[in-house]
Scaffold this motif. Structure first.
Motif, PDB file in Angstrom:
ATOM      1  N   PRO A 100       1.000  -1.241  -0.026  1.00  0.00           N
ATOM      2  CA  PRO A 100       0.085   0.124  -0.038  1.00  0.00           C
ATOM      3  C   PRO A 100       0.950   1.131  -0.090  1.00  0.00           C
ATOM      4  O   PRO A 100       1.845   1.327   0.394  1.00  0.00           O
ATOM      5  CB  PRO A 100      -0.831  -0.141   1.351  1.00  0.00           C
ATOM      6  CG  PRO A 100       0.059  -1.079   2.045  1.00  0.00           C
ATOM      7  CD  PRO A 100       0.778  -1.859   1.297  1.00  0.00           C
ATOM      8  N   LYS A 101       0.435   2.310  -0.562  1.00  0.00           N
ATOM      9  CA  LYS A 101       1.054   3.466  -0.584  1.00  0.00           C
ATOM     10  C   LYS A 101       1.333   3.862   0.821  1.00  0.00           C
ATOM     11  O   LYS A 101       0.478   4.128   1.637  1.00  0.00           O
ATOM     12  CB  LYS A 101       0.442   4.901  -1.368  1.00  0.00           C
ATOM     13  CG  LYS A 101       0.199   4.355  -2.862  1.00  0.00           C
ATOM     14  CD  LYS A 101      -0.321   5.573  -3.628  1.00  0.00           C
ATOM     15  CE  LYS A 101      -0.135   5.209  -5.110  1.00  0.00           C
ATOM     16  NZ  LYS A 101      -0.553   6.200  -6.012  1.00  0.00           N
ATOM     17  N   PRO A 102       2.593   4.469   1.016  1.00  0.00           N
ATOM     18  CA  PRO A 102       2.952   4.991   2.375  1.00  0.00           C
ATOM     19  C   PRO A 102       1.933   6.370   2.885  1.00  0.00           C
ATOM     20  O   PRO A 102       1.861   7.045   1.743  1.00  0.00           O
ATOM     21  CB  PRO A 102       4.161   5.393   2.595  1.00  0.00           C
ATOM     22  CG  PRO A 102       4.442   5.622   0.874  1.00  0.00           C
ATOM     23  CD  PRO A 102       3.671   4.691   0.055  1.00  0.00           C
ATOM     24  N   THR A 103       1.683   6.216   4.189  1.00  0.00           N
ATOM     25  CA  THR A 103       0.677   7.453   4.492  1.00  0.00           C
ATOM     26  C   THR A 103       1.621   8.258   5.712  1.00  0.00           C
ATOM     27  O   THR A 103       2.324   7.645   6.417  1.00  0.00           O
ATOM     28  CB  THR A 103      -0.594   7.150   5.026  1.00  0.00           C
ATOM     29  OG1 THR A 103      -0.341   6.151   5.840  1.00  0.00           O
ATOM     30  CG2 THR A 103      -1.533   6.241   4.070  1.00  0.00           C
ATOM     31  N   LEU A 104       1.522   9.623   5.444  1.00  0.00           N
ATOM     32  CA  LEU A 104       2.252  10.285   6.387  1.00  0.00           C
ATOM     33  C   LEU A 104       1.104  11.122   7.237  1.00  0.00           C
ATOM     34  O   LEU A 104       0.272  11.363   6.647  1.00  0.00           O
ATOM     35  CB  LEU A 104       3.171  11.165   5.846  1.00  0.00           C
ATOM     36  CG  LEU A 104       4.451  10.543   5.184  1.00  0.00           C
ATOM     37  CD1 LEU A 104       5.256  11.648   4.494  1.00  0.00           C
ATOM     38  CD2 LEU A 104       5.351   9.762   6.108  1.00  0.00           C
ATOM     39  N   SER A 105       1.496  11.470   8.514  1.00  0.00           N
ATOM     40  CA  SER A 105       0.543  12.249   9.158  1.00  0.00           C
ATOM     41  C   SER A 105       0.734  13.743   8.561  1.00  0.00           C
ATOM     42  O   SER A 105       1.774  14.040   7.937  1.00  0.00           O
ATOM     43  CB  SER A 105       0.755  12.492  10.675  1.00  0.00           C
ATOM     44  OG  SER A 105       2.129  12.955  10.748  1.00  0.00           O
ATOM     45  N   PRO A 106      -0.311  14.661   8.805  1.00  0.00           N
ATOM     46  CA  PRO A 106      -0.264  16.096   8.288  1.00  0.00           C
ATOM     47  C   PRO A 106       1.310  16.595   8.744  1.00  0.00           C
ATOM     48  O   PRO A 106       1.931  17.498   7.826  1.00  0.00           O
ATOM     49  CB  PRO A 106      -1.396  16.654   8.636  1.00  0.00           C
ATOM     50  CG  PRO A 106      -2.511  15.421   9.027  1.00  0.00           C
ATOM     51  CD  PRO A 106      -1.479  14.461   9.479  1.00  0.00           C
ATOM     52  N   SER A 107       1.744  16.659   9.851  1.00  0.00           N
ATOM     53  CA  SER A 107       2.897  17.045  10.371  1.00  0.00           C
ATOM     54  C   SER A 107       4.008  16.647   9.597  1.00  0.00           C
ATOM     55  O   SER A 107       4.999  17.357   9.269  1.00  0.00           O
ATOM     56  CB  SER A 107       3.095  16.764  11.972  1.00  0.00           C
ATOM     57  OG  SER A 107       3.133  15.631  12.462  1.00  0.00           O
TER      58      SER A 107
END
Length: 169
Positions: free
Chosen positions: A125-132
């Protein structure tokens, strides 16, 4: 006396490619290098629903042939109604494929409509980052002028940062 063994290790992908490439070249006129580079060649817009199938090289007619190289026709499999989008972009794809080869290898593109399975089976799955984390990464890359390079490094950075976060868990 013991038989001597090579001290260098080979990656399994290199061994597999050396076995598969001659078969692909003979049957389809393509190589695993083209298949592996397809996401970069086609770009995110087309790579998900298309795949190179084969390259048909023109037949030589013996005495009538001037002996020069003739570019081939690349057949691309494409899903459903997206064939229309790919057909409109065929000039750009020809340019990109020829850039990959380093010479004018492809003259035409033939698009066939058929289901396309992703290369390599299941993708991560595509990596997800937090908004910060996203803001921090964007701030670090703000000095890069090239939009394409900035996006590529952003994808790489997101993958590295999410991988580190997952290892800490």
């Amino acid at each position: 006396m013991r038989p001597t063994r090579s001290r260098s290790a080979s990656q399994i992908a290199d061994v597999a490619n050396s076995l598969i490439d001659p078969i692909l070249a003979k049957r389809a006129g393509i190589s695993t290098a083209l298949l592996n580079a397809w996401p970069e060649i086609a770009g995110e817009t087309y790579a998900e629903f298309s795949r190179p199938e084969k390259i048909a090289w023109p037949k030589r007619n013996g005495a009538n042939e001037d002996g020069g190289f003739k570019p081939g026709t690349l057949t691309i499999a494409c899903e459903g109604a997206r064939v229309l989008f790919l057909t409109h972009a065929q000039d750009e794809l020809i340019h990109r494929v020829n850039g990959f080869f380093g010479y004018v290898a492809i003259e035409r593109v033939r698009v066939v409509q058929k289901p396309v399975q992703p290369l390599g089976g299941n993708h991560r799955p595509k990596p997800t980052l937090s908004p910060s984390e996203t803001r921090d990464l964007e701030a670090r890359l703000a000095g890069i002028e090239s939009e394409a390079l900035r996006k590529a490094i952003m994808r790489l950075g997101a993958g590295v940062m999410s991988e580190k976060r997952n290892k800490r868990r």
